[in-house]
Design a protein around this motif. Structure first.
Motif, mmCIF file in Angstrom:
data_model
loop_
_atom_site.group_PDB
_atom_site.id
_atom_site.type_symbol
_atom_site.label_atom_id
_atom_site.label_comp_id
_atom_site.label_asym_id
_atom_site.label_seq_id
_atom_site.Cartn_x
_atom_site.Cartn_y
_atom_site.Cartn_z
ATOM 1 N N UNK A 1 18.188 105.611 100.109
ATOM 2 C CA UNK A 1 17.944 104.347 100.220
ATOM 3 C C UNK A 1 16.765 103.741 99.303
ATOM 4 N N UNK A 2 15.885 104.449 99.125
ATOM 5 C CA UNK A 2 14.768 103.907 97.987
ATOM 6 C C UNK A 2 15.291 104.203 96.560
ATOM 7 N N UNK A 3 16.354 105.210 96.482
ATOM 8 C CA UNK A 3 16.967 105.480 95.015
ATOM 9 C C UNK A 3 18.125 104.515 94.527
ATOM 10 N N UNK A 4 18.723 103.848 95.720
ATOM 11 C CA UNK A 4 19.921 102.882 95.241
ATOM 12 C C UNK A 4 19.257 101.420 95.116
ATOM 13 N N UNK A 5 18.332 101.116 95.604
ATOM 14 C CA UNK A 5 17.856 99.898 95.531
ATOM 15 C C UNK A 5 17.580 99.254 94.257
ATOM 16 N N UNK A 6 16.821 100.233 93.227
ATOM 17 C CA UNK A 6 16.801 99.687 91.932
ATOM 18 C C UNK A 6 18.334 99.592 91.081
ATOM 19 N N UNK A 7 19.486 100.045 91.736
ATOM 20 C CA UNK A 7 20.659 99.930 91.111
ATOM 21 C C UNK A 7 21.349 98.689 91.707
ATOM 22 N N UNK A 8 20.922 98.076 92.489
ATOM 23 C CA UNK A 8 21.684 96.670 92.886
ATOM 24 C C UNK A 8 20.754 95.780 93.099
ATOM 25 N N UNK B 1 12.021 92.611 97.177
ATOM 26 C CA UNK B 1 13.027 93.327 97.792
ATOM 27 C C UNK B 1 12.224 94.406 98.827
ATOM 28 N N UNK B 2 11.290 95.142 98.106
ATOM 29 C CA UNK B 2 10.581 96.046 99.285
ATOM 30 C C UNK B 2 9.709 95.185 100.160
ATOM 31 N N UNK B 3 9.092 94.176 99.843
ATOM 32 C CA UNK B 3 8.528 93.166 100.687
ATOM 33 C C UNK B 3 9.262 93.051 101.915
ATOM 34 N N UNK B 4 10.671 92.521 101.557
ATOM 35 C CA UNK B 4 11.558 92.024 102.824
ATOM 36 C C UNK B 4 11.780 93.227 103.425
ATOM 37 N N UNK B 5 12.025 94.536 102.691
ATOM 38 C CA UNK B 5 12.578 95.759 103.602
ATOM 39 C C UNK B 5 11.499 96.221 104.518
ATOM 40 N N UNK B 6 10.125 95.837 103.984
ATOM 41 C CA UNK B 6 9.072 96.253 104.701
ATOM 42 C C UNK B 6 8.972 95.280 106.147
ATOM 43 N N UNK C 1 30.421 100.034 92.330
ATOM 44 C CA UNK C 1 30.785 100.939 91.104
ATOM 45 C C UNK C 1 30.235 101.853 90.890
ATOM 46 N N UNK C 2 30.368 102.770 90.061
ATOM 47 C CA UNK C 2 29.753 104.228 89.454
ATOM 48 C C UNK C 2 28.256 103.914 89.295
ATOM 49 N N UNK C 3 27.841 102.891 88.444
ATOM 50 C CA UNK C 3 26.567 102.589 88.113
ATOM 51 C C UNK C 3 25.640 101.898 89.221
ATOM 52 N N UNK C 4 26.210 101.213 90.084
ATOM 53 C CA UNK C 4 25.656 100.902 91.198
ATOM 54 C C UNK C 4 25.303 102.157 92.408
ATOM 55 N N UNK C 5 26.294 103.007 92.330
ATOM 56 C CA UNK C 5 26.188 104.019 93.348
ATOM 57 C C UNK C 5 25.490 105.401 93.169
ATOM 58 N N UNK C 6 25.511 105.627 91.762
ATOM 59 C CA UNK C 6 24.946 107.075 91.192
ATOM 60 C C UNK C 6 24.035 106.582 90.038
ATOM 61 N N UNK C 7 23.182 107.509 89.866
ATOM 62 C CA UNK C 7 22.393 107.705 88.940
ATOM 63 C C UNK C 7 23.446 107.630 87.447
ATOM 64 N N UNK C 8 22.846 106.916 86.322
ATOM 65 C CA UNK C 8 23.657 106.642 85.188
ATOM 66 C C UNK C 8 23.967 108.119 84.359
#
Length: 414
Positions: A136-143, A152-157, A204-211
């Motif tokens: 969850x933490x890792x995918x947030x910067x992708x989207x 975004x982190x404040x809203x999640x918190x 897409x691949x860029x949003x789902x996985x590390x580049x």
């Protein structure tokens, strides 16, 4: 005209809170529902252990098991996150937790459950929970755009803290009229909803996985080393990681004995205990709302946060009623949430995304490596010493983190 203006302002505030990215909306909504319903499991677990063991030590062991996957599997899970589809990892982690809850329900219904079964199932459940949190933490910067990460982190918190406030209350009300099986069924439903919402996400691949996950055939050992080096050479992040390790030791010492102290030493009622426990969540909720508005350098925010955590332990030491305990826990909620939000944002902003899973796994492992020992130590000390002295010990530990922060003169760009 004034009511219309107020109405438009309220509508804009609500729209600004909800992300306009469909995938992000689905992800945050699913995780928020899961976090809320997981409170029903967290509420029921101590009751289940009490019914089978009636032991403070047994509860401390279960609390320790909650953090053991972080220590034993943190690096391994970090590599998996950086090598995998993060959406699929979120889904698979939810499935493992879902089946863990189903097994516990089955064992309760068939009168086959034991504390040792709970320990084993709990290990798998919390391992999957940790993997979910890392992904969850890792995918947030992708989207999410970089400049929006703190928001975004404040809203999640905010959503997580809101769940921490109303979740135990709802769980307590439901338990009063039903039993632990029904509460666990609510948690099971939350995981089903999350799995469904994850299936609706179109990434897409860029949003789902590390580049760069497909550009390397490195061994797990090399991946471990790469993640550790990235954390170690990021001096601000490394220094803050060590500080949070120290404060986590103090928080664990306090958390292990707080409820027992409130009931046996202060003699507060169960309803007052609920208010005291909610103090942390209420403080965290307020902190999440103002996280982006504070006009301070991050380094100063961390120093102030640690200082107020020290103040909270001193208040607990001198507590004589539920009001003073509530004030202490409210301060804990404010300070710990500020530290967490800005630490997560710093880690996401300063770490290449293809290394984020490993850096998150390594830093999380380091920050929590002493937590299980602290829980067990608190359980032992609580049998030998007056419990209030444990709060004093926690305050002393926090002073070490505070002095270290001042000495290092950490000044991070806000």
């Amino acid at each position: 005209m004034e009511p219309k203006t107020t109405e438009r302002h309220t509508r804009r505030t609500l729209i600004n809170f909800l992300p306009d990215n469909k995938n992000l909306t689905l992800l945050i909504s699913g995780m928020a529902i899961t976090n809320l319903t997981f409170q029903f499991f967290s509420f029921s677990l101590p009751i289940i252990i009490y019914n089978f063991a009636n032991s403070v030590f047994a509860m401390s062991v279960m609390r320790a098991i909650q953090f053991i996957p972080n220590i034993l599997l943190g690096l391994f899970i970090g590599v998996i996150v950086d090598r995998s589809s993060r959406r699929k990892l979120l889904r698979n982690s939810a499935i493992v937790q879902l089946f863990s809850i189903v097994i516990i329900i089955f064992l309760i219904i068939t009168n086959s459950l034991s504390v040792w079964f709970l320990y084993i199932i709990g290990f798998f459940l919390y391992s999957a929970s940790y993997a979910m949190g890392n992904a969850y933490h890792a995918i947030i910067p992708n989207i999410v755009k970089k400049e929006m990460l703190t928001s975004a982190n404040a809203k999640i918190s905010f959503l997580n803290t809101f769940s921490n406030i109303i979740g135990p209350s709802l769980a307590g009300i439901l338990f009063a009229y039903t039993n632990e099986v029904i509460n666990l069924s609510v948690t099971m439903t939350g995981f089903l909803i999350l799995i469904f919402l994850l299936s609706l996400m179109k990434l897409n691949n860029e949003e789902d996985s590390p580049k760069e996950r497909n550009k390397s055939n490195k061994s797990f050992k090399n991946d471990f080393t790469e993640g550790y080096k990235e954390l170690f050479y990021n001096k601000p992040l490394w220094s803050l990681t060590l500080n949070i390790l120290i404060t986590n030791i103090a928080s664990s010492l306090t958390g292990a004995v707080l409820i027992f102290y409130a009931l046996s030493n202060i003699g507060i009622s169960k309803s007052q205990l609920g208010i005291v426990v909610a103090g942390t969540a209420i403080g965290g909720l307020c902190s999440a709302l103002i996280a982006k508005k504070l006009k301070l350098y991050r380094g100063k925010l961390f120093v102030f946060g640690i200082f107020f955590m020290f103040i909270s332990q001193v208040i607990l030491y001198f507590s004589f009623n539920w009001i003073s305990m509530f004030v202490a826990m409210f301060i804990v909620g404010i300070s710990s949430t500020q530290i967490n939000i800005h630490y997560l944002s710093l880690r996401q902003e300063s770490t290449p995304n293809h290394l984020l899973g490993r850096v998150a796994g390594t830093s999380s492992m380091i920050m929590k490596m002493a937590v299980p020992v602290s829980y067990l130590l608190a359980g032992i000390l609580g049998e030998l010493l007056p419990i209030r002295y444990i709060f004093l010990l926690s305050a002393g530990v926090i002073i070490l983190a505070l002095l270290r922060s001042i000495q290092k003169r950490i000044h991070l760009i806000s």
